[in-house]
Design a protein around this motif. Structure first.
Motif, PDB file in Angstrom:
ATOM      1  N   UNK A  92      -8.122 -14.718  -4.936  1.00 21.56           N
ATOM      2  CA  UNK A  92      -7.196 -14.229  -4.181  1.00 21.56           C
ATOM      3  C   UNK A  92      -6.031 -13.297  -4.576  1.00 21.56           C
ATOM      4  N   UNK A  93      -5.848 -13.678  -5.904  1.00 18.31           N
ATOM      5  CA  UNK A  93      -4.742 -12.815  -6.468  1.00 18.31           C
ATOM      6  C   UNK A  93      -5.299 -11.417  -6.823  1.00 18.31           C
ATOM      7  N   UNK A  94      -6.638 -11.413  -6.926  1.00 18.79           N
ATOM      8  CA  UNK A  94      -7.319 -10.046  -7.406  1.00 18.79           C
ATOM      9  C   UNK A  94      -7.197  -9.099  -5.999  1.00 18.79           C
ATOM     10  N   UNK A  95      -7.558  -9.930  -4.961  1.00 15.89           N
ATOM     11  CA  UNK A  95      -7.701  -9.452  -3.538  1.00 15.89           C
ATOM     12  C   UNK A  95      -6.130  -8.860  -3.350  1.00 15.89           C
ATOM     13  N   UNK A  96      -5.248  -9.463  -3.441  1.00 20.11           N
ATOM     14  CA  UNK A  96      -3.904  -9.062  -3.259  1.00 20.11           C
ATOM     15  C   UNK A  96      -3.427  -7.953  -3.981  1.00 20.11           C
ATOM     16  N   UNK A  97      -3.841  -7.694  -5.182  1.00 14.08           N
ATOM     17  CA  UNK A  97      -3.401  -6.694  -5.890  1.00 14.08           C
ATOM     18  C   UNK A  97      -4.308  -5.545  -5.617  1.00 14.08           C
ATOM     19  N   UNK A  98      -5.517  -5.483  -5.119  1.00 16.44           N
ATOM     20  CA  UNK A  98      -6.250  -4.396  -4.652  1.00 16.44           C
ATOM     21  C   UNK A  98      -5.532  -3.919  -3.187  1.00 16.44           C
ATOM     22  N   UNK A  99      -5.213  -4.807  -2.471  1.00 16.28           N
ATOM     23  CA  UNK A  99      -4.694  -4.570  -1.330  1.00 16.28           C
ATOM     24  C   UNK A  99      -3.268  -3.810  -1.617  1.00 16.28           C
ATOM     25  N   UNK A 100      -2.489  -4.407  -2.494  1.00 17.40           N
ATOM     26  CA  UNK A 100      -1.255  -3.635  -2.787  1.00 17.40           C
ATOM     27  C   UNK A 100      -1.493  -2.220  -3.189  1.00 17.40           C
ATOM     28  N   UNK A 101      -2.352  -2.019  -4.001  1.00 15.15           N
ATOM     29  CA  UNK A 101      -2.795  -0.736  -4.699  1.00 15.15           C
ATOM     30  C   UNK A 101      -3.157  -0.008  -3.535  1.00 15.15           C
ATOM     31  N   UNK A 102      -3.753  -0.355  -2.640  1.00  9.23           N
ATOM     32  CA  UNK A 102      -4.104   0.580  -1.498  1.00  9.23           C
ATOM     33  C   UNK A 102      -3.237   0.875  -0.476  1.00  9.23           C
ATOM     34  N   UNK A 103      -2.461  -0.022   0.013  1.00  9.60           N
ATOM     35  CA  UNK A 103      -1.485   0.025   1.038  1.00  9.60           C
ATOM     36  C   UNK A 103       0.065  -0.097   0.791  1.00  9.60           C
ATOM     37  N   UNK A 104       0.359  -0.542  -0.374  1.00 11.52           N
ATOM     38  CA  UNK A 104       1.675  -0.729  -0.906  1.00 11.52           C
ATOM     39  C   UNK A 104       2.160  -2.171  -0.601  1.00 11.52           C
ATOM     40  N   UNK A 105       3.424  -2.568  -1.220  1.00 14.21           N
ATOM     41  CA  UNK A 105       3.775  -3.893  -1.168  1.00 14.21           C
ATOM     42  C   UNK A 105       4.452  -4.439   0.187  1.00 14.21           C
ATOM     43  N   UNK A 106       4.522  -3.607   0.906  1.00  5.96           N
ATOM     44  CA  UNK A 106       5.437  -3.993   2.295  1.00  5.96           C
ATOM     45  C   UNK A 106       4.315  -3.699   3.619  1.00  5.96           C
ATOM     46  N   UNK A 107       3.161  -3.554   3.298  1.00 13.56           N
ATOM     47  CA  UNK A 107       2.110  -3.496   4.614  1.00 13.56           C
ATOM     48  C   UNK A 107       2.187  -4.537   5.077  1.00 13.56           C
ATOM     49  N   UNK A 108       1.862  -4.786   6.502  1.00 15.53           N
ATOM     50  CA  UNK A 108       1.627  -5.992   7.237  1.00 15.53           C
ATOM     51  C   UNK A 108       0.375  -6.811   6.914  1.00 15.53           C
ATOM     52  N   UNK A 109      -0.631  -5.896   6.425  1.00 17.13           N
ATOM     53  CA  UNK A 109      -2.004  -6.487   6.387  1.00 17.13           C
ATOM     54  C   UNK A 109      -1.809  -7.397   5.005  1.00 17.13           C
ATOM     55  N   UNK A 110      -0.809  -7.564   4.191  1.00 26.34           N
ATOM     56  CA  UNK A 110      -0.695  -8.377   3.195  1.00 26.34           C
ATOM     57  C   UNK A 110      -0.113  -9.944   3.515  1.00 26.34           C
ATOM     58  N   UNK A 111       0.073  -9.985   4.841  1.00 24.20           N
ATOM     59  CA  UNK A 111       0.594 -11.251   5.534  1.00 24.20           C
ATOM     60  C   UNK A 111      -0.536 -12.410   5.267  1.00 24.20           C
ATOM     61  N   UNK A 112      -1.578 -12.018   5.586  1.00 26.07           N
ATOM     62  CA  UNK A 112      -2.830 -13.095   5.580  1.00 26.07           C
ATOM     63  C   UNK A 112      -3.221 -13.273   4.158  1.00 26.07           C
ATOM     64  N   UNK A 113      -3.327 -12.411   3.418  1.00 23.36           N
ATOM     65  CA  UNK A 113      -3.491 -12.673   2.069  1.00 23.36           C
ATOM     66  C   UNK A 113      -2.549 -13.387   1.199  1.00 23.36           C
ATOM     67  N   UNK A 114      -1.262 -13.148   1.481  1.00 25.81           N
ATOM     68  CA  UNK A 114      -0.065 -13.962   0.906  1.00 25.81           C
ATOM     69  C   UNK A 114      -0.182 -15.527   1.170  1.00 25.81           C
ATOM     70  N   UNK A 115      -0.256 -15.473   2.561  1.00 28.65           N
ATOM     71  CA  UNK A 115      -0.467 -16.954   3.023  1.00 28.65           C
ATOM     72  C   UNK A 115      -1.599 -17.789   2.477  1.00 28.65           C
ATOM     73  N   UNK A 116      -2.882 -17.171   2.343  1.00 27.56           N
ATOM     74  CA  UNK A 116      -3.907 -17.579   1.919  1.00 27.56           C
ATOM     75  C   UNK A 116      -3.835 -17.992   0.475  1.00 27.56           C
ATOM     76  N   UNK A 117      -3.130 -17.127  -0.368  1.00 26.11           N
ATOM     77  CA  UNK A 117      -2.690 -17.377  -1.892  1.00 26.11           C
ATOM     78  C   UNK A 117      -1.885 -18.373  -1.851  1.00 26.11           C
TER      79      UNK A 117
END
Length: 174
Positions: A92-117
């Protein structure tokens, strides 16, 4: 549902050779099959299909693609349910890092991944890992004008876990 998804996988894979255009439907069906098995409590099958879905997604889009991050997050949840928490947290950390790389650290799509992590970290008893994820989740939800209640509930859980782990201070005599 799992039987229908399994048949669909078989039909897609039976189209010899597997045309590149068939990879996306295969990844989608494998992901759905993994979810169906997970919901039915067939964790071993869910993990097999979830891993295959990740592999196909990587082949289609590359390591850091959005669909790969989602597939990895889903697989991480399944790994956690199968008591493979360390693997789940790493994935899940790998998924979070990839998502941050693609959309930035403030994108709302990070919510689900942060919560799951954070939930995976809590399941491992790793409150020190969960708390920064939850603080970040809270800030992200607030910055997008979304309810912060789920982050607050989990932060309260972290505080309770910490309090129960702290040694009792000796009473001072009167």
């Amino acid at each position: 549902a799992a039987a229908a998804f399994a048949r669909a996988c078989h039909l897609i894979e039976a189209s010899q050779p597997l045309a590149p255009a068939a990879h996306e439907p295969l990844a989608l069906v494998l992901g759905n099959l993994a979810h169906a098995c997970y919901r039915a409590g067939a964790l071993d099958d869910a993990l097999v299909h979830g891993q295959r879905a990740c592999t196909v997604r990587v082949a289609i889009a590359g390591e850091d693609a959005m669909p790969v991050a989602r597939a990895r997050m889903d697989l991480a949840v399944m790994l956690a349910a199968a008591q493979r928490g360390d693997e789940a947290l790493a994935l899940v950390r790998r998924a979070l890092a990839a998502l941050e790389h693609r959309v930035g650290a403030e994108d709302v799509r990070l919510v689900v991944v942060l919560e799951n992590a954070a939930r995976i970290a809590l399941a491992l008893g790793a409150t020190a890992d969960a708390e920064p994820l939850l603080l970040r989740l809270h800030a992200l939800l607030a910055s997008h004008g979304l309810s912060t209640s789920r982050a607050e509930d989990l932060l309260t859980r972290v505080a309770r876990l910490r309090a129960s782990a702290e040694p009792m201070a000796p009473e001072t005599p009167p």
